[in-house]
Design a protein around this motif. Structure first.
Motif, PDB file in Angstrom:
ATOM      1  N   ARG A  12       0.830  -1.204   0.000  1.00 56.43           N
ATOM      2  CA  ARG A  12       0.000   0.000   0.000  1.00 56.43           C
ATOM      3  C   ARG A  12       0.868   1.260   0.000  1.00 56.43           C
ATOM      4  N   CYS A  19       1.294   7.231  -6.390  1.00 56.69           N
ATOM      5  CA  CYS A  19       0.163   8.128  -6.639  1.00 56.69           C
ATOM      6  C   CYS A  19       0.504   9.564  -6.276  1.00 56.69           C
ATOM      7  N   LEU A  61      -9.934  11.225  -5.820  1.00 56.58           N
ATOM      8  CA  LEU A  61      -9.666   9.818  -6.124  1.00 56.58           C
ATOM      9  C   LEU A  61      -8.666   9.234  -5.130  1.00 56.58           C
ATOM     10  N   ALA A  64     -10.264   8.699  -1.789  1.00 56.82           N
ATOM     11  CA  ALA A  64     -11.169   7.548  -1.804  1.00 56.82           C
ATOM     12  C   ALA A  64     -10.415   6.231  -1.997  1.00 56.82           C
ATOM     13  N   GLU A  65      -9.087   6.299  -1.997  1.00 54.33           N
ATOM     14  CA  GLU A  65      -8.224   5.123  -2.150  1.00 54.33           C
ATOM     15  C   GLU A  65      -8.446   4.412  -3.485  1.00 54.33           C
ATOM     16  N   ARG A  66      -8.808   5.171  -4.487  1.00 51.08           N
ATOM     17  CA  ARG A  66      -8.940   4.615  -5.844  1.00 51.08           C
ATOM     18  C   ARG A  66      -7.598   4.788  -6.555  1.00 51.08           C
ATOM     19  N   HIS A  67      -6.638   4.035  -6.056  1.00 51.47           N
ATOM     20  CA  HIS A  67      -5.251   4.231  -6.475  1.00 51.47           C
ATOM     21  C   HIS A  67      -5.025   3.879  -7.942  1.00 51.47           C
ATOM     22  N   ASP A  69      -7.148   4.246 -10.351  1.00 49.57           N
ATOM     23  CA  ASP A  69      -7.683   5.356 -11.137  1.00 49.57           C
ATOM     24  C   ASP A  69      -6.713   6.539 -11.128  1.00 49.57           C
ATOM     25  N   GLN A  73      -5.277   8.159 -14.416  1.00 52.21           N
ATOM     26  CA  GLN A  73      -5.747   9.482 -14.813  1.00 52.21           C
ATOM     27  C   GLN A  73      -4.712  10.583 -14.630  1.00 52.21           C
TER      28      GLN A  73
END
Length: 465
Positions: A12, A19, A61, A64-67, A69, A73
């Motif tokens: 993680r 990110c 993003l 929201a832990e939308r790694h 994405d 993006q």
């Protein structure tokens, strides 16, 4: 597959570091776009809102832990901002080129009207004579006034050509009479634009290329640099023949080189600012020090070669520090998961593993078996395997070894679950069936270090620095 395994681990912390760096690079590209808008006509409120909204979307993003994405993006957004920056600068160069073309047309028009007035034997007003030289260096807002001077001169030329319009000189040459006939024969008076279309030759290819190069210098360089090249271009006025061709070629070569240097410098500065932002996001001492050095060097004042050297250094440091962060996160994640499973993980084991490339951890419930962890410095791949003591407390048999391998297989599955719950993953590159090869025999340490502290049992390590 409970025998020896070669695995790749993604943690993680490693994903979050990637990110953060991608978001920082995208934000730096967004700032470069803002600066381009400010330099070339101003940054509108709507454009600023659109850029800010894009940055907020990435932050949302990440929150929201939308790694995945974010990793998809953020680079796309950075590429879009870069392309928009290039578009803004292309439009600025095109506008500067159009302005230069207009200046040239005004100068050519003034020259043609002066020549026609002289050929018709009419006096040429001093303001009109001054337009030719002034037009090439005049700011945009003065061109309308210069055009009005030309219009007045042309009206005088047309009036002189009409019957009763005044004496055009005794002993008029045939070409002058022909000019008067062309201007006065029509019932509808000739327009300046139509007349110039017949009188003024089209710019040569070399002049057109010069306009393009000078426009790039004007749009991408500073005012002093642009004024220097504009003044050199103005000296071509009134020079003809072979000398003008030589001067034009020299100026065109210099201006083209300068335009290329400015374009390269703009790209290098943008890349360097993005590199500094990425180093800041890494947050290590070496990365922060280099980012600070880049900013103190003021990229806008650096030569292109110096920026290239800094970019190469930034890439090296970023790769090294990213690898170190990822390796530390992988080692800590595995040790934390093993600690959660009851293995005898002690303080300082991560350091020993990094130093030696190998680590032995005792298996809970038995003094004769343990897990051996092996990995290179970057921990990109790890070998995990059950090992047995060279001096067991009870005799080791093939059956006993196999039972321990099966037990380790269950522990490994639980270890994968722990890492997965924390947002990481283990991918198995290679594995051997239990009992397919003998359990490796190693020398076990006599005992765990007395007074050593147990590590935190949670594999989640929020701060690696």
């Amino acid at each position: 597959m409970s025998g020896p395994k070669v695995v790749r681990i993604v943690t993680r912390e490693e994903i979050e570091a990637i990110c953060r760096r991608e978001i920082a690079i995208a934000e730096a590209a967004a700032e470069a776009l803002r600066q381009a808008h400010r330099r070339h006509g101003g940054l509108g409120a709507e454009t600023e809102r659109a850029i800010a909204e894009s940055a907020r979307r990435l932050a949302d993003l990440f929150g929201a832990e939308r790694h995945l994405d974010v990793q998809k993006q953020a680079p796309q957004m950075a590429a879009f901002f870069r392309s928009e920056t290039e578009r803004v600068e292309r439009e600025a160069v095109a506008a500067a080129e159009a302005a230069r073309s207009r200046r040239r047309r005004v100068a050519d028009a003034a020259r043609s009207v002066c020549a026609a007035l002289e050929a018709a034997g009419r006096p040429v007003a001093e303001p009109l004579r001054g337009v030719t030289a002034r037009a090439l260096v005049a700011p945009e807002h003065e061109l309308d006034d210069l055009q009005a001077v030309i219009d007045a001169g042309f009206r005088g030329l047309v009036a002189a050509s009409r019957p009763g319009g005044g004496d055009i000189g005794t002993g008029t040459r045939a070409e002058t009479r022909a000019l008067a006939a062309r201007l006065g024969a029509q019932e509808t008076p000739d327009t300046l634009a139509a007349w110039l279309a017949r009188q003024t030759p089209a710019p040569s290819p070399a002049d057109a290329r010069l306009d393009t190069a000078l426009a790039a210098v004007e749009a991408l360089g500073d005012a002093e640099l642009a004024a220097t090249y504009t003044a050199r271009a103005a000296t071509l006025d009134g020079v003809g023949g072979e000398r003008r061709a030589l001067l034009l070629d020299s100026l065109l070569l210099d201006a083209s080189r300068e335009a290329k240097r400015l374009r390269d410098a703009r790209e290098l500065r943008a890349r360097l600012c993005e590199a500094a932002a990425g180093l800041d996001a890494l947050g290590t001492q070496a990365a922060l020090a280099l980012a600070a050095r880049i900013r103190q060097a003021r990229p806008d004042a650096l030569a292109n070669e110096d920026m290239e050297h800094l970019l190469a250094e930034a890439a090296t440091v970023a790769e090294r520090e990213t690898s170190a962060i990822a390796a530390a996160a992988r080692r800590h994640a595995v040790l934390g998961a093993l600690a959660a499973l009851g293995y005898e993980v002690r303080e300082g084991m991560a350091t020993v593993w990094e130093r030696d490339g190998r680590l032995l951890i005792r298996k809970p419930g038995t003094a004769d078996y343990g897990v051996e962890l092996g990995a290179p410095a970057d921990a990109s791949r790890m070998q995990v395997r059950l090992v047995g003591a060279d001096r067991p407390s009870a005799p080791r048999t093939a059956g006993r070894d196999r039972d321990q391998e099966v037990s380790w297989c269950a522990d490994f599955a639980r270890l994968r679950d722990i890492l997965s719950e924390d947002g990481g993953d283990i991918a198995i590159d290679r594995a051997v069936e239990a009992g397919a090869q003998p359990v490796k025999t190693v020398a076990f340490p006599n005992s765990a270090n007395e007074g050593a502290r147990d590590v935190e049992t949670s594999p989640r390590l929020r701060t690696l620095r």
